[in-house]
Structure formats: C-alpha cells, structure tokens
Design a protein around this motif. Structure first.
Motif, PDB file in Angstrom:
ATOM      1  N   GLU A  79     -58.247  31.529  63.014  1.00  0.00           N
ATOM      2  CA  GLU A  79     -57.676  30.200  63.572  1.00  0.00           C
ATOM      3  C   GLU A  79     -58.286  29.801  64.881  1.00  0.00           C
ATOM      4  O   GLU A  79     -58.689  28.776  65.117  1.00  0.00           O
ATOM      5  CB  GLU A  79     -56.048  30.459  64.083  1.00  0.00           C
ATOM      6  N   LYS A  80     -58.650  30.521  65.759  1.00  0.00           N
ATOM      7  CA  LYS A  80     -59.510  30.495  67.007  1.00  0.00           C
ATOM      8  C   LYS A  80     -60.872  29.784  66.614  1.00  0.00           C
ATOM      9  O   LYS A  80     -61.119  28.910  67.320  1.00  0.00           O
ATOM     10  CB  LYS A  80     -59.645  31.718  67.750  1.00  0.00           C
ATOM     11  N   TYR A 100     -57.330  36.695  59.655  1.00  0.00           N
ATOM     12  CA  TYR A 100     -56.026  35.762  59.711  1.00  0.00           C
ATOM     13  C   TYR A 100     -54.854  36.212  60.383  1.00  0.00           C
ATOM     14  O   TYR A 100     -54.320  35.680  61.117  1.00  0.00           O
ATOM     15  CB  TYR A 100     -55.668  35.722  58.229  1.00  0.00           C
ATOM     16  N   GLY A 112     -55.359  36.214  64.437  1.00  0.00           N
ATOM     17  CA  GLY A 112     -55.375  34.891  64.896  1.00  0.00           C
ATOM     18  C   GLY A 112     -57.071  34.436  65.293  1.00  0.00           C
ATOM     19  O   GLY A 112     -57.268  33.530  65.647  1.00  0.00           O
ATOM     20  N   LEU A 132     -56.490  26.595  56.962  1.00  0.00           N
ATOM     21  CA  LEU A 132     -56.057  28.073  56.609  1.00  0.00           C
ATOM     22  C   LEU A 132     -54.716  28.242  55.766  1.00  0.00           C
ATOM     23  O   LEU A 132     -54.241  29.458  56.006  1.00  0.00           O
ATOM     24  CB  LEU A 132     -55.993  28.766  58.206  1.00  0.00           C
ATOM     25  N   TYR A 149     -61.754  30.366  54.657  1.00  0.00           N
ATOM     26  CA  TYR A 149     -61.127  29.127  54.993  1.00  0.00           C
ATOM     27  C   TYR A 149     -60.843  28.165  53.488  1.00  0.00           C
ATOM     28  O   TYR A 149     -61.829  28.543  52.694  1.00  0.00           O
ATOM     29  CB  TYR A 149     -61.793  28.397  56.165  1.00  0.00           C
ATOM     30  N   ARG A 165     -60.409  26.318  65.339  1.00  0.00           N
ATOM     31  CA  ARG A 165     -60.305  25.314  66.337  1.00  0.00           C
ATOM     32  C   ARG A 165     -61.608  24.981  67.095  1.00  0.00           C
ATOM     33  O   ARG A 165     -61.714  24.033  67.736  1.00  0.00           O
ATOM     34  CB  ARG A 165     -59.263  25.971  67.325  1.00  0.00           C
ATOM     35  N   ASP A 190     -58.425  21.783  61.927  1.00  0.00           N
ATOM     36  CA  ASP A 190     -56.830  21.973  61.981  1.00  0.00           C
ATOM     37  C   ASP A 190     -56.429  23.156  61.170  1.00  0.00           C
ATOM     38  O   ASP A 190     -56.669  23.026  60.053  1.00  0.00           O
ATOM     39  CB  ASP A 190     -56.168  20.545  61.507  1.00  0.00           C
ATOM     40  N   PRO A 191     -56.106  23.972  61.986  1.00  0.00           N
ATOM     41  CA  PRO A 191     -55.769  25.339  61.242  1.00  0.00           C
ATOM     42  C   PRO A 191     -54.984  25.301  60.249  1.00  0.00           C
ATOM     43  O   PRO A 191     -55.026  26.022  59.049  1.00  0.00           O
ATOM     44  CB  PRO A 191     -55.186  26.430  62.162  1.00  0.00           C
ATOM     45  N   LYS A 192     -53.988  24.227  60.009  1.00  0.00           N
ATOM     46  CA  LYS A 192     -52.913  23.930  59.191  1.00  0.00           C
ATOM     47  C   LYS A 192     -53.607  23.538  57.848  1.00  0.00           C
ATOM     48  O   LYS A 192     -53.158  23.723  56.674  1.00  0.00           O
ATOM     49  CB  LYS A 192     -51.664  23.049  59.740  1.00  0.00           C
ATOM     50  N   ILE A 252     -52.009  31.779  57.395  1.00  0.00           N
ATOM     51  CA  ILE A 252     -51.696  31.678  58.480  1.00  0.00           C
ATOM     52  C   ILE A 252     -50.160  31.379  58.489  1.00  0.00           C
ATOM     53  O   ILE A 252     -49.377  31.495  59.641  1.00  0.00           O
ATOM     54  CB  ILE A 252     -52.230  30.626  59.636  1.00  0.00           C
TER      55      ILE A 252
END
Length: 294
Positions: A254-255, A248, A251, A268, A113, A258, A263-265, A292
C-alpha cells in the motif's frame, strides 16, 4: 525480438558467500536475479544500474528479503516475454498481465497489484460507465488492448496514437474526450503537464452480461498483473509470491502504490474474477488472491 542491451553488473560481480537458502532458489547465477524490463516509467525504468518505478521498488524489497542482487536487462515487451520463456533471464516485471495463454509458457507470481481501467479526462468532466462513453472521441495507443474495446462502444470514434503523448496532447486540445492508458502513466502526466488540465478517473467495469453481449468490453475490466518466470523456476516463483503476499499484510505494498500516486483500493483489491480465472489453472482450487480488503 530486438537485441537486448544489458545494464547493470555482470556475472563476475555476483554476491560472494551466497547462503544455501538463497542458492536453492535456482537463479541462473546464484545470488543474482536477472530481470528483463522495458522503459515504462513509472512502472519500470533503469537508472544507475537499478530498476526504478513501482515494479522495480516491489522487486527490490523482495530481492532484499531473499538475499538476491537484481541485475536488469533492457529490452522491449516481446523481448521480456521471450527472455523468460527461453530462460535467458530469471524474471520479467512491469505490468505484465496474467493470461491463460502466457501461463502455459511460464510461471506467474501472485499479483503484486491489479491494474484498474483508468481514464484520462479533462478537468470538470465525469464519465463513470461504458454507456457514458457512447458517441465520444476516445483515444489510446496503437496496439493497446483498449483499441478493441473502444471500437465496440456504440457511436464512439477511435483515435489511436503511436505513444501516450499523442493521447495527452489531443485530450488537452479538446480533440479527444477520454484517453485509455495505464493509470500511473496518467497520474504522472497530471503532475508533469499541469497545463493540460487533466485528471484520472476509473471506469466502473462492465457487467458479466455486458461482456457476454460484447466480448471486447472485457478489456474495460481490471486485469491482474504478475511477475513472470520460466516454467522450471518453481522454487523462485513460490518464494517471490510469499514475499508479495507478506507485503500486502505488512502495508508495504500500500505504501509503494501511494508513493506513485495510485489509489490502493483500486490497485490492491482484486475483482471477483481474479480468483476464478486462475483456480484449477495455475493455482489450487482454494487459492485466494492477495488483497488489502481481507
């Protein structure tokens, strides 16, 4: 370096019937991956012989895929790096920033990350750019990279504390306007100490021109993290990087971000300089960092 206290099981408990593929990864003990960590929740902490936290969960997923048993060893940050560089451990994790200097003495995986420039602020206050920080009271922990950045902000007053609790206490009391800390630590404090009435905001990174004018502003930009391995552990690094990249795509990464309130944005999606920093250094010229946003 302080003496590391071993946690978890010893070599006598190494997995039996290790596959040839797992043994070929070249860990110090076949089937076991020895990992140095520091107490740094919610990124890393050792609970019941396992590594908890974001980095711990990522490694657990990777280790399962590779058929490895995770064996943690608790130390401090200096001990983490030294353990890898002397090859007393197979790996260290926990928000370790990639730097050109560190990669000369070890191997970095692809980034699990990216750590964005996070700010703890009092609820109702908004700060977006470095210019918004001018003439404010800014807090961080002694020795953190943000000390130099804060000192470069015109009119800003640095408040440095022995630990994050001091930052949060003075932020809640109004003695500090903004606290610079790793994002998941701020997010955890929001949940654990609602009386402080703080929230997490992300600073818009300074432009290249701003950093050129004030090099210390570079620490207000996101940095890429990595799992850090000994220089000779090329097969293990490649195997872990492949699993990180797959997380990546699937998913899973991202999980997990979270799960810890990230915040994944922010975590990632790499900044533009992530690729250029490593291309031709410890990655090929056509390397594309995981994202992502692909």
């Amino acid at each position: 370096m302080s003496t590391a206290a071993a946690c978890g099981s010893g070599g006598d408990d190494a997995p039996k019937n290790v596959s040839a593929k797992t043994a070929a990864l070249g860990t110090l003990t076949p089937g076991v991956i020895k990992v140095a960590v520091q107490p740094y929740a919610p990124y890393t902490s050792v609970q019941g012989g396992r590594i908890a936290g974001l980095d711990g969960d990522i490694l657990a997923h990777v280790a399962t895929k590779l058929g490895l048993k995770v064996e943690p060893e608790v130390t401090d940050f200096a001990g983490m790096l030294a353990g890898v560089q002397s090859r007393r451990v197979d790996l260290t994790i926990g928000g370790v920033a990639w730097t050109a200097e560190r990669q000369k003495q070890g191997l970095f995986t692809d980034p699990p990350y990216y750590s964005p420039p996070a700010m703890a602020v009092r609820s109702g206050k908004t700060y977006e750019t470095v210019s918004d920080l001018e003439n404010l009271n800014l807090g961080t922990v002694e020795g953190y990279v943000w000390v130099k950045s804060i000192q470069a902000v015109p009119g800003a007053k640095l408040h440095a504390y022995p630990d994050a609790n001091g930052v949060f206490d003075d932020l809640g009391a109004g003695r500090v306007d903004v606290g610079f800390l790793d994002p998941l630590i701020i997010i955890a404090a929001q949940k654990q100490r609602p009386d402080l009435k703080i929230e997490t905001q992300y600073l818009t990174p300074p432009t290249a021109a701003q950093v050129k004018a004030k090099p210390a502003y570079a620490y207000f930009q996101p940095y890429q993290t990595g799992f850090y391995l000994p220089k000779k552990a090329t097969k293990l690094e490649q195997a872990i990087s492949a699993q990180i990249d797959a997380m990546y795509t699937s998913g899973e990464m991202e999980k997990l971000v979270r799960k810890y309130g990230g915040d994944p944005k922010q975590f990632l999606v790499p900044a533009a300089d992530v690729a250029t920093a490593r291309r031709g250094v410890d990655r090929p010229q056509d390397w594309t960092p995981p994202s992502i946003a692909q």
